[in-house]
Design an enzyme around this catalytic site. Structure first.
Site, PDB file in Angstrom:
ATOM      1  CB  CYS A 127      -1.037  -0.053   1.516  1.00 19.58           C
ATOM      2  SG  CYS A 127      -2.003   1.353   1.167  1.00 19.58           S
ATOM      3  CB  CYS A 182       1.565   8.989  -2.352  1.00 15.00           C
ATOM      4  SG  CYS A 182       2.260   7.594  -3.770  1.00 15.00           S
TER       5      CYS A 182
END
Length: 455
Positions: free
Chosen positions: A243, A256
């Site tokens: 992830c 991110c």
């Protein structure tokens, strides 16, 4: 069939009650119908009382079961109110405890702290009547933590869950709970080698000299020290299954792991009108691993070859291939004893030189990202049109008499010129990439080298 007046309703209210419960397409409970009859002057007003549609679950509920938020005009049913705030309080940070419909107020935006605390105080009064006591207690606990974290001299201990106030003039912060120390500036566990030197100097020393890092650099890169918060600089655990959405445990910044772009919720992003329907999202540049992980390996290799960037694991004719083994990259894995650090253990095909497919892709993606390689070089026409639409750029029209090939190249040039892959930086040319690649190649290779089998 009811023949007597329930709930001690007078006759005129009882007939309203009977009309309500006999509506076939509605299924009001006896208690709701009685309350509506008691509170209304006629059947029409009683029906309106019971006909509020919840915008979340779309169920028809009575007026007294609709809850209006404190800082906006949004309203929804009691059941959805409880479900939303219970989930958010249990699973997310305090900054997400907002209206589920309009996401207001924006608690992550810099602003008046007094207004934020006023919102939380009003919300606390509201939710205490609807949430289970343990959930409300957790809310208050997280609110206390937020208040402390807003203090410039507050830090969490890097070795336990204790927090304390500390004089910023002294880097070493000693925890009275566990007896261990943390660096006030870089928030990492304190080591004696940090004494007398800056955090950057200590970080450089650790990467170059610490035996734990030297023994297995890639494992540390992928599991413990590969992600640094772009907001506060805190370094924290990475791998939990690929992830790319990370939440900094110190400042709660969401970003991110592939490109460091911030994750935003719906309209809080503000990039375009379409963002309000995206949920939690980030505007990743096209060379972020968020997109590259969907490419097949041959295409990733082709992009690196096009930019003359060497990599390990390429298959050459006549080369002697190694037998397949198991990937030795370390990952954090969920077990009954909590998170443990274990080897990946997936099949490592011979042509990927010691890595499984997932981690070999990550290795190639890391090279592409480090060298600022632009994947648009291999984009199809459809991919380029999608890229232009994603960034709300004007799409050139195919002129009458123009060739498809010329149109595709026109799209490619427009993307390279107008949609830069790195915020604030122009896209470098292939020659610039090659000239500057040796340093970056060495840095990436130092992380991945221990996991490639020797030739």
């Amino acid at each position: 069939m009811l023949t007597s007046s329930p709930f001690k309703l007078p006759d005129e209210k009882y007939w309203i009650f009977r009309l309500l419960i006999n509506i076939e397409e509605r299924h009001f409970s006896l208690e709701e119908a009685a309350e509506a009859a008691r509170s209304s002057i006629d059947f029409d007003s009683a029906l309106r009382y019971l006909s509020h549609e919840c915008p979340i679950c779309n169920e028809q509920v009575s007026f007294n079961k609709i809850i209006t938020m404190t800082h906006c005009s949004c309203a929804f049913c009691e059941k959805c109110f409880k479900a939303h705030f219970t989930t958010v309080i249990k699973e997310k940070s305090i900054s997400h405890v907002v209206c589920p419909l309009c996401n207001n107020p924006d608690l992550k935006k810099d602003g008046n702290k007094e207004d934020v605390m006023e919102y939380f105080n009003l919300l606390d009064t509201q939710i205490r009547h609807y949430l289970d006591p343990e959930v409300h207690e957790l809310f208050q606990s997280k609110l206390r933590d937020k208040t402390l974290m807003d203090m410039p001299n507050f830090r969490w201990c890097a070795n336990c869950s204790f927090g304390l106030l500390h004089e910023a003039s002294r880097l070493r912060m000693d925890c009275p709970s566990c007896g261990k120390s943390t660096c006030f500036q870089c928030r990492t566990p304190w080591e004696k080698q940090h004494e007398g030197i800056s955090c950057e100097q200590f970080k450089t020393w650790k990467l170059q000299n610490h035996p734990e890092y030297q023994a297995n650099r890639l494992a540390r890169y992928l599991s413990m020290h590969g992600i640094e918060c772009p907001s506060c600089g805190f370094q924290f655990d990475l791998s939990k299954g690929g992830c790319l959405h990370f939440i900094c445990s110190q400042c709660q910044h969401e970003f991110c792991g592939g490109c460091k772009r911030p994750f935003k919720m719906d309209s809080a992003c503000g990039f375009s009108r379409e963002c309000h329907a995206k949920g939690l999202h980030a505007h990743h540049p096209r060379n972020c691993f968020y997109y590259l992980r969907d490419w097949d390996i041959k295409r990733l290799q082709q992009l690196l070859n096009h930019n003359r960037i060497p990599y390990r694991g390429s298959v050459r004719e006549g080369s002697q291939m190694h037998a397949e083994g198991l990937c030795r990259v370390l990952e954090y894995k969920e077990t009954i004893h909590g998170l443990t650090e274990e080897q990946c253990g997936q099949i490592a095909p011979a042509e990927y030189d010691g890595l499984c497919i997932k981690h070999y892709k990550e290795y190639l993606g890391e090279l592409i990202n480090k060298h600022a390689v632009d994947p648009v070089l291999l984009y199809s026409k459809e991919e380029m049109l999608s890229e232009l639409q994603r960034w709300r750029a004007t799409i050139p029209v195919l002129l009458q008499g123009g060739t498809e090939e010329n149109y595709v190249e026109k799209l490619r040039k427009k993307i390279i010129a107008e949609i830069r892959i790195n915020s604030g930086q122009a896209v470098p040319s292939s020659s610039e990439l090659y000239v500057t690649s040796s340093t970056e190649q060495s840095a990436v290779w130092s992380h991945w080298q221990p996991f490639f089998t020797s030739s």
